[in-house]
Design a protein around this motif. Sequence first.
Motif, mmCIF file in Angstrom:
data_model
loop_
_atom_site.group_PDB
_atom_site.id
_atom_site.type_symbol
_atom_site.label_atom_id
_atom_site.label_comp_id
_atom_site.label_asym_id
_atom_site.label_seq_id
_atom_site.Cartn_x
_atom_site.Cartn_y
_atom_site.Cartn_z
ATOM 1 N N ALA A 258 14.566 1.395 -3.847
ATOM 2 C CA ALA A 258 14.234 1.442 -5.265
ATOM 3 C C ALA A 258 14.218 0.052 -5.888
ATOM 4 N N ALA A 259 14.974 -0.879 -5.316
ATOM 5 C CA ALA A 259 15.023 -2.241 -5.845
ATOM 6 C C ALA A 259 13.854 -3.089 -5.378
ATOM 7 N N THR A 260 13.019 -2.565 -4.497
ATOM 8 C CA THR A 260 11.901 -3.335 -3.952
ATOM 9 C C THR A 260 10.900 -3.721 -5.030
ATOM 10 N N THR A 261 10.642 -2.824 -5.978
ATOM 11 C CA THR A 261 9.645 -3.095 -7.013
ATOM 12 C C THR A 261 9.996 -4.341 -7.805
ATOM 13 N N ASP B 211 1.595 2.318 0.222
ATOM 14 C CA ASP B 211 1.712 1.351 -0.857
ATOM 15 C C ASP B 211 3.170 1.299 -1.312
ATOM 16 N N PRO B 212 3.732 0.082 -1.436
ATOM 17 C CA PRO B 212 5.146 -0.022 -1.825
ATOM 18 C C PRO B 212 5.497 0.700 -3.121
ATOM 19 N N GLU C 116 9.723 7.208 -3.044
ATOM 20 C CA GLU C 116 9.456 8.653 -3.027
ATOM 21 C C GLU C 116 9.059 9.113 -1.626
ATOM 22 N N TYR C 117 8.221 8.316 -0.972
ATOM 23 C CA TYR C 117 7.777 8.642 0.385
ATOM 24 C C TYR C 117 8.958 8.705 1.341
ATOM 25 N N ALA D 276 13.636 14.063 4.247
ATOM 26 C CA ALA D 276 13.748 15.521 4.147
ATOM 27 C C ALA D 276 13.174 16.202 5.390
ATOM 28 N N ILE D 277 12.089 15.636 5.932
ATOM 29 C CA ILE D 277 11.519 16.181 7.168
ATOM 30 C C ILE D 277 12.530 16.051 8.307
ATOM 31 N N LEU D 278 13.160 14.896 8.407
ATOM 32 C CA LEU D 278 14.163 14.699 9.452
ATOM 33 C C LEU D 278 15.338 15.654 9.265
#
Length: 990
Positions: free
Chosen positions: A291-294, A411-412, A417-418, A424-426
């Motif tokens: 979340a801090a990437t942006t 896209d970053p 969210e991705y 969740a899949i894992l």
Amino acid sequence: MTPSATDLAARLERALRATLDGEVAFDDYTRHIFSRDASMYAITPLGVAFPRHADDVAAAVRAAAGLGVPIVARGAGTSLAGQTVGPGLVLDLSRHMRRIVEIDPVHRTALVEAGVVQDQLNQAAAAHGLMFGPDTSTSNRATIGGMIGNNSAGSGSLTYGMTIDHVRALDVVLADGSRARVEPVDEAERKRRALAPTLEGRIYHALPRLVAAEAETIRTAMPKFWRRAGGYRLDRLVDFGPDKPFDLAKFVVGAEGTLAIATHALVDLVPRPARTVYAVGHFADTVSAIAATTDALRCAPHQVELMDRTILDLSRRKIEYAGLGDILVGDPGALLFVSFAGADEAELVAELDRLDDLWRQNGHGYHTLRAVTPAEQAALLKVRKSSLGLLMAAGEGTRRPLAFVEDTAVDPVYLAEYTKRFKAILDEHHLEAGFYGHCSVGCLHIRPFVDLTEPDQVATMRTVAEAVKDLVAEYGGVNSSEHGDGLARSEFNREIFGDELYETMRKVKRLFDPGNILNPGKIVDAPPMTENLRDRDALPPAPPITTALRFEVVGGMRGAADRCMNIGLCRKSASGVMCPSYIATRNEEHATRGRANALVKALSEPDPHAALGGERLHEILDLCLMCKACKSECPMSVDMASLKAETLAHHHDIHGIPLRSRVFGSIRLLNRIGSATAPLSNLPGRIGVLRRFGERVGGITAARPLPEFRRGNLIRWFRRRPVTASATPQGGLVWLADSFTTYTEPHIGRAAIELLERSGWQVELSGGGCCGRSSMSKGLLDDAQQKARRLVDVLAAQGDPESPIVGCEPSCLFMLRDEYTALLPESSAVHTVAGRVRQPEELLVEAIDTGRLTLRADSWLAGQRIVFHGHCHQKAEVGTAATMALLRRIPGAEVVEIDAGCCGMAGSFGFESEHYETSMAVGGDRLFPALAAEPPDTVVAATGVSCRQQIFHGAGRTAWHPIELVREALSTRDARTDLSRRDSAASRPC
């Protein structure tokens, strides 16, 4: 192989041997070694060739094509999706084709052969302030040819893009064995080339027509996200015309060797950043870090990299990465590495301030660590670049972190969210995974732990791969962002690109490779991703075998060898120790990876005991110096020294014990007799006729000086010495009187004991005999066990249960805390003794820091430069920090540690005739040149007896033990010891 396959292999081998200058290998062990890369796949080839030049590559392709044999071109074999395994002929371009032909600093280009390693190119380009832009985590072994095949990127891709963005021209071999140069050409040149009645001509004629006919499909169906390494890059050709050249060089980048084999590359170089600074954000968990990437991207960083708790915890278990734990704050669940690069440090630091302010304002993380200087960055970057290897080490048995959904990118903006939906899949399928990668470009390398020996786990893997493929498409991302398609993802390319574009790609493959011989089954027409799985399909169950050593891993000895996941760190050559003999020979079978795979094959045979005695396996293991570097530097801690010792024991059981092995295994007895009969015992080493006789009969090289025995040995001196009293008693300690500082270098033992007694220790000399190191190195494990048991009994009875056991020779001292637990696993006394082992350097640093030992500021060492070379076993077991700390306590001395790897001596190895040249080649790689670059008055220090012998013989320098230098620092400048005129209590290094 079937009879038909055997006949085909024989015909191909004959054809190759008749035409190639390079080597050819079709034996079962070589085929098995090259059946694997760093992926989860294994396919046994017919044979392997090692071309020396481009003509060899062309000849090999013609020979294979004439027989309809598929060809796989291979560099370092670090592909994660199975690109470099296949059923036909493997061409290893990394062994010989390693020339940097030219660096042009004016035009900022480099012309290199395909086998040049990325760090090798960067080191050469650094002299001009340049570098190759793509920065892979495997840069110390990844070849430029492999990077071209994969379209590799790395942590700096936000700034530098991908390999495709840096390739100007390629010399290639086409599928018929013809050679061509592919480069940007204008329409007139393209038409001229299209007229040639050759495969190259047909390509230049037909490919533009195909691209023009399918232009709209290419524009609409090709994934839009820029950072991609999947499929064929038809988008790079679609707009060719008067204003845009037709560029086949960039088109074949990322084709995974399915269209052509690159032999030379003309690549662009970029200016090397003058300075790079880092902000390392500490976060409670991975989601918070992402979340801090942006905010980080708002500051225009050079790179943004993620590392999760899984990898952090694994790094804490490895000596090589222990420095990281000392600088982190608290217990972060994830770290975000944000770098800024440029020329002005003040401006870069201002960017760190800006990022820190943004994170504070938006509540991201709980601490930001700044790393501005190279010294501050060293531990951080070492761990960051080793994320893959550390994650691989988390596997247990056949449950491994696998690369099958690890290369997606979005896209970053959507990454947080991705990632939540990915997790969740894992979670839905009860899979754990490690997270790391390149947040700046939306690429996370997520590796779920899967056991491929379980059918339901294979099915789960496929289900997860399909779910992630659909998820990434939903976000407009790519399934392959830098690791390529290979066997793991090619199966899904029809669905990813659509039927029409996929069929166009199949037409491209048929145009370039009508016979389908260039790395078939990759990108198009691939088998299911669940075929050719290494752990499921390649190995039979391990037959039982009795071993003398205890291998504390699932699967015993085979499990210990099969821990290797082929990431190839043992192929590095510019730093660390691992793997000395590979550095000397560049032969895959001499890397830890090659030897481990060979042992896996032997231990999978119906009679593994007999297989361990096989001569081909013995040949593969022969050049292993047993330096133990793999135990610490290999992320999987593959302990080849122990594996070789066990293998030698089985070989001796079948073939008998050679006389020379018995002699070297009895080194303490030999040294004791030599000391008792000195100086007469030293005469044979000085008489050429006797030396040559010893070489002919005993295989002991006449080229190397022999150690000199000392009649005034340590035991005699100790009995008669005056004890130096101390005002601050520290209690007792036991001195391990090893076979070398006792009988051939007693001056070192004297210096150490005198220093320890001055420091307040009451020293008791151990009389327990040989530690068994020499016996173990020769595979005499019964003898080593007997010696270990005898010495443990003596040491356990000496001193009190808490008193230190101290010694000067690292190979002997660390035998007590490492190999003894494998030799005598049921002995409780072993663990007690191991727990008491201390380096003398540790005790002396404590004494100096507490004022019990005072070094003089007016000793001759004040103002001296001291270069230190650490012993391999010391580096593997505890590192060299204590020794460096002690040397840095010498007032006024400048102390530098040489990063020179193994000295090449390795105990008896360097004395053996057949190993002498390899021994000198290992020393000549980095150690000898490093010492040659030092002024004559530089003081050389080394902890190992073998190291000091090798330095004297190979570099012409006399090396001190660090303890001796500290002893020298007790005296005034005019009391310097003259090494060339030592009395009978001393010894010459050789």
